[in-house]
Each structure stands twice: as C-alpha cells, then as structure tokens.
Scaffold this motif. Structure first.
Motif, PDB file in Angstrom:
ATOM      1  N   CYS A 125     -28.429   5.159   5.513  1.00 31.80           N
ATOM      2  CA  CYS A 125     -27.478   4.964   4.417  1.00 31.80           C
ATOM      3  C   CYS A 125     -27.925   5.760   3.183  1.00 31.80           C
ATOM      4  O   CYS A 125     -29.060   5.629   2.745  1.00 31.80           O
ATOM      5  CB  CYS A 125     -27.387   3.471   4.082  1.00 31.80           C
ATOM      6  N   HIS A 127     -26.931   5.351   0.199  1.00 31.89           N
ATOM      7  CA  HIS A 127     -26.965   4.505  -1.000  1.00 31.89           C
ATOM      8  C   HIS A 127     -28.282   3.745  -1.101  1.00 31.89           C
ATOM      9  O   HIS A 127     -28.940   3.756  -2.130  1.00 31.89           O
ATOM     10  CB  HIS A 127     -25.804   3.495  -0.993  1.00 31.89           C
ATOM     11  N   CYS A 128     -28.671   3.044  -0.012  1.00 30.20           N
ATOM     12  CA  CYS A 128     -29.845   2.182  -0.105  1.00 30.20           C
ATOM     13  C   CYS A 128     -30.976   2.587   0.832  1.00 30.20           C
ATOM     14  O   CYS A 128     -32.047   1.994   0.812  1.00 30.20           O
ATOM     15  CB  CYS A 128     -29.446   0.725   0.147  1.00 30.20           C
ATOM     16  N   CYS A 150     -22.716   0.545   6.099  1.00 28.05           N
ATOM     17  CA  CYS A 150     -24.087   0.057   6.001  1.00 28.05           C
ATOM     18  C   CYS A 150     -24.083  -1.476   5.931  1.00 28.05           C
ATOM     19  O   CYS A 150     -23.426  -2.067   5.083  1.00 28.05           O
ATOM     20  CB  CYS A 150     -24.749   0.630   4.744  1.00 28.05           C
ATOM     21  N   CYS A 153     -26.291  -2.842   2.457  1.00 25.16           N
ATOM     22  CA  CYS A 153     -25.667  -2.881   1.131  1.00 25.16           C
ATOM     23  C   CYS A 153     -24.157  -3.056   1.216  1.00 25.16           C
ATOM     24  O   CYS A 153     -23.474  -3.039   0.202  1.00 25.16           O
ATOM     25  CB  CYS A 153     -26.044  -1.643   0.318  1.00 25.16           C
TER      26      CYS A 153
HETATM   27 ZN   LIG Z   1     -26.849   0.862   2.357  1.00 20.08          ZN
END
Ligand SMILES: [Zn+2]
Lengths: 163, 239
Positions: A125, A127-128, A150, A153
């Motif tokens: 992912c 983002h995280c 994901c 998150c």
């Molecule tokens: Zn994520």
C-alpha cells in the motif's frame, strides 16, 4: 553550424524536467524511457521508447523532449523511437519508484521478465506501507495501472503495473 | 494478425459505457486501446518493411473481402457472457501467437511480439478471472457460459485457418505454424475451462474463410461505421 556545443550530460539533465503526462511528477528519465543521446552531423538525436505500445501520449512526449532540448540552444533536434529496446517496469529508476509512491501509486516489484498472477495481484500500500492488500481489477484508470484495496488503512489505491 | 486486433479492438470498444459494472467498462476500454495500438504497430511494420499503404489506409479503407481477420472477432458482441467467452478463446490464442513470434527469424516482428506479449498477459489474466468466476457462479450464469462456449467453439477454431504461405513461413522459421499454435492453445485453455466447470464441445468443424476474405454479414456494418468515424475526423487522424 550548431549554435551550442554538444554536451550529453547537459541534455540528459534537462530531460529530467520533461514529465510523463500520465504521472506528472515523474520524468521521462525516471520512467526509463530515454535510451540514448547522440550528436548527429547537424544536431542532436534523442532516442526514447514508449512505455506501452498503445501509449496515447507518445506524440506529446516526443514534442516535449524536442522543445526541451531546443530550449538549450540546440538545432536540428530529432527524437527517435528506439526499436532495439523494449520498455519494461524494471526500467523505472529507484528515484522514480519513490516519486510514484509519493504520487499515491503502488509500485511494481522488480521481476527480471518473470512474473505471474501473484506478482500482479500483490502490491504494497502506497499510503501506509502495509502488505495486507487485495487487487480489485487489473485495469485501472489508465493502461499502466491496476486498482487495489488496503485492509490496514481501508483505502483504495492504484498501482503502476509490473510489465 | 493486424486485422484481428483492429476488428476485435473495435468490438471491445463497443462495451465502453455498456459494461455490466464500472470495472468491466474500464477493463474493456483499456483492452480495446491496447488492441488497436497493436494493430497499428503491425500495420506500421508492413508499411516500413514492405512499402504497403500507410496504417490509416490499411485499417480504414479496405473492402470487406480484403480483410483477413478470422470470423470470431467480427461477430457482434451479444450479451456479456458471449463477449467474455470470445475474449477468453481469442486472447489465449493471441498471447501464444505473439509468444511464438517473439523468437521469429523476422526481426521486426520478433521485437514487437516481445513487447505485445507482455501487455497481453493482462488480457489473458482478465479473461481467466472472469471465466472461472462466472462459470462457477449461479446455475443460470453457468448455463449461459456453456451455451456461449458451444456457439463460439467452431469460430474459435477458425483462428487457426492456415494461410497459403504456411509452409514457407515454417520453412523460413518465421512462424511455427497454425497447427502448433492450436495445439498449444488447447493445452493451455483446457484446464482453465475445466476449472470454470465448463465443457469443450465434443464435435467440431472449424469455421474457415476469414483469412481469405470471406466474412459474416456482421463485419460490413462495423467497417462502414469505422470508415465513417475516420472520414468525419480531420486529415492525419490520431490513433
Ligand atoms: Zn494502507
């Protein structure tokens, strides 16, 4: 007579400012699209390769490369598609992968020509950083992207496909 | 090959805005874009290496009996399951064809094939995912998938219609031939069809003719439409 003395380094450096229209934070250099910069009898030749065969932006990218090099003072700038090399996602530079993630896209893992469903479906992912993700569809908003979700998150994301 | 990609690309693009779900809509328009790009790349080789007419002329200004696509790709889309089964049958053959051609003695085609087969991997994967999903879904979807397979099977075998140059292509190591391709195709798709809980029809009689310019009545309307779109646009059309 060429106005500017041929300087390969300088030309190459300038191309870092030519962005891929589909991912505006990534340059054609970071995408691994530039395969050569040469001096010709009357000017300069830049060799490049498209990412996908059906790349709709190819013409635009060629134009942008040409005007960038011309802006350095070179004349007779020729941008040639290099038929001897095939683009694949391993050509994206390490810096390019960081930029892709900053742009919010998952990145393709290195595959050296060998990848299957598992590599296509599995993405970290952006983002995280979690590996706990699933693929929704292998076709995303552009030819080069797939869509994922994901579990950590709870956000959807797109990924630059391994090719 | 180029005609297959061109005609099939246009059929796929007809799903734009019509797909059963948003994801599928996007998938079909992406694949259509790829196919038409592959057609252009093949026509460009013809122009460059054999001095034929330019890709635009080849693609949009030939008569029906000059088109060499197999009949499978020209059939109207029908329902989603019909399109999906065709997508599965055609794209596996197409992928294997380019895989075989990536070692062709004809260098420009070998080089292009290496690139195209990487892209087709996604088309095949897409088809496999949905075939197994729908084959194993409700009774109704299973029945519909099986009847689409029955209906399309003989057309699919028509992909492998040998050309008059078959022996020469094999002798000069340009292509291993349609027979080898068909054999590899059967080996590849059989286990997937089984996994989708479907059965390959037992009797078969290939629909040949497409490669020699004989077509169903479904091709001409598509060609007319394609030519109209092109003519209505300005000179030097962008693909
Ligand atoms: Zn994520």
């Amino acid at each position: 007579m060429p106005v500017t003395v041929f300087n390969k380094e300088e030309i190459h450096k300038s191309l870092v400012e030519v962005m891929d229209p589909e991912i505006p934070t990534l340059s054609v250099v970071d995408m691994g699209m530039i395969t050569g910069v040469e001096e010709t009898v009357t000017g300069v030749r830049v060799k490049m390769i498209p990412t996908f065969t059906a790349c709709p932006a190819l013409r635009v990218i060629k134009e942008m490369i040409k005007s960038k090099v011309e802006s350095l003072g070179y004349e007779n700038v020729e941008v040639q598609v290099d038929d001897s090399i095939i683009w694949n996602s391993d050509r994206i530079t390490p810096n390019g992968k960081i930029l892709l993630e900053n742009f919010g896209l998952g990145t393709p893992q290195r595959h050296a020509g060998n990848f299957g469903l598992e590599e296509i479906a599995h993405s970290k992912c952006p983002h995280c950083g979690s590996e706990d993700t699933t693929m929704n569809s292998i076709f995303g908003s552009t030819l080069c992207r797939s869509t994922h979700f994901c579990f950590s998150c709870k956000q959807a994301f797109e990924r630059f496909k391994p090719v | 090959m180029a005609d297959d990609e061109l005609i099939y690309g246009h059929r796929m693009s007809e799903w734009t805005g019509m797909g059963p779900i948003m994801e599928e809509d996007i998938a079909y328009s992406s694949m259509a874009q790829d196919k038409i790009g592959h057609a252009l790349a093949n026509y460009s080789i013809l122009e460059k290496e054999f001095q034929t007419a330019n890709p635009d002329k080849l693609a949009f200004f030939r008569k029906e009996n000059e088109m060499m696509n197999c009949q499978l790709v020209e059939l109207s889309n029908h329902e989603y399951d019909f399109s999906l089964v065709r997508h599965f049958l055609f794209d596996h053959a197409d992928f294997i064809r380019y895989e075989m051609l990536s070692t062709s003695s004809f260098a420009p085609l070998a080089q292009l094939s290496k690139k195209i087969k990487g892209e087709l991997k996604y088309h095949v994967l897409h088809a496999d995912t949905w075939l197994t999903r729908l084959g194993n879904a409700t009774d109704e979807s299973h029945v519909r998938m099986q009847s689409a397979l029955n209906e399309l099977w003989n057309y699919a075998l028509g992909i492998f219609e040998p050309s008059d140059f078959e022996a020469q292509l094999i002798a000069e190591k340009i292509f291993d031939g349609e027979k080898v391709l068909q054999q590899k195709w059967i080996e590849k798709i059989s286990p997937i069809i089984e996994k989708a809980n479907l059965k390959i029809p037992t009797s078969s009689s290939p629909v040949y003719g497409g490669r020699k310019g004989y077509h169903t009545d479904q091709l001409q309307p598509l060609l007319t439409e394609m030519a109209e779109v092109i003519s209505s646009e300005a000179e030097g059309t962008e693909w």
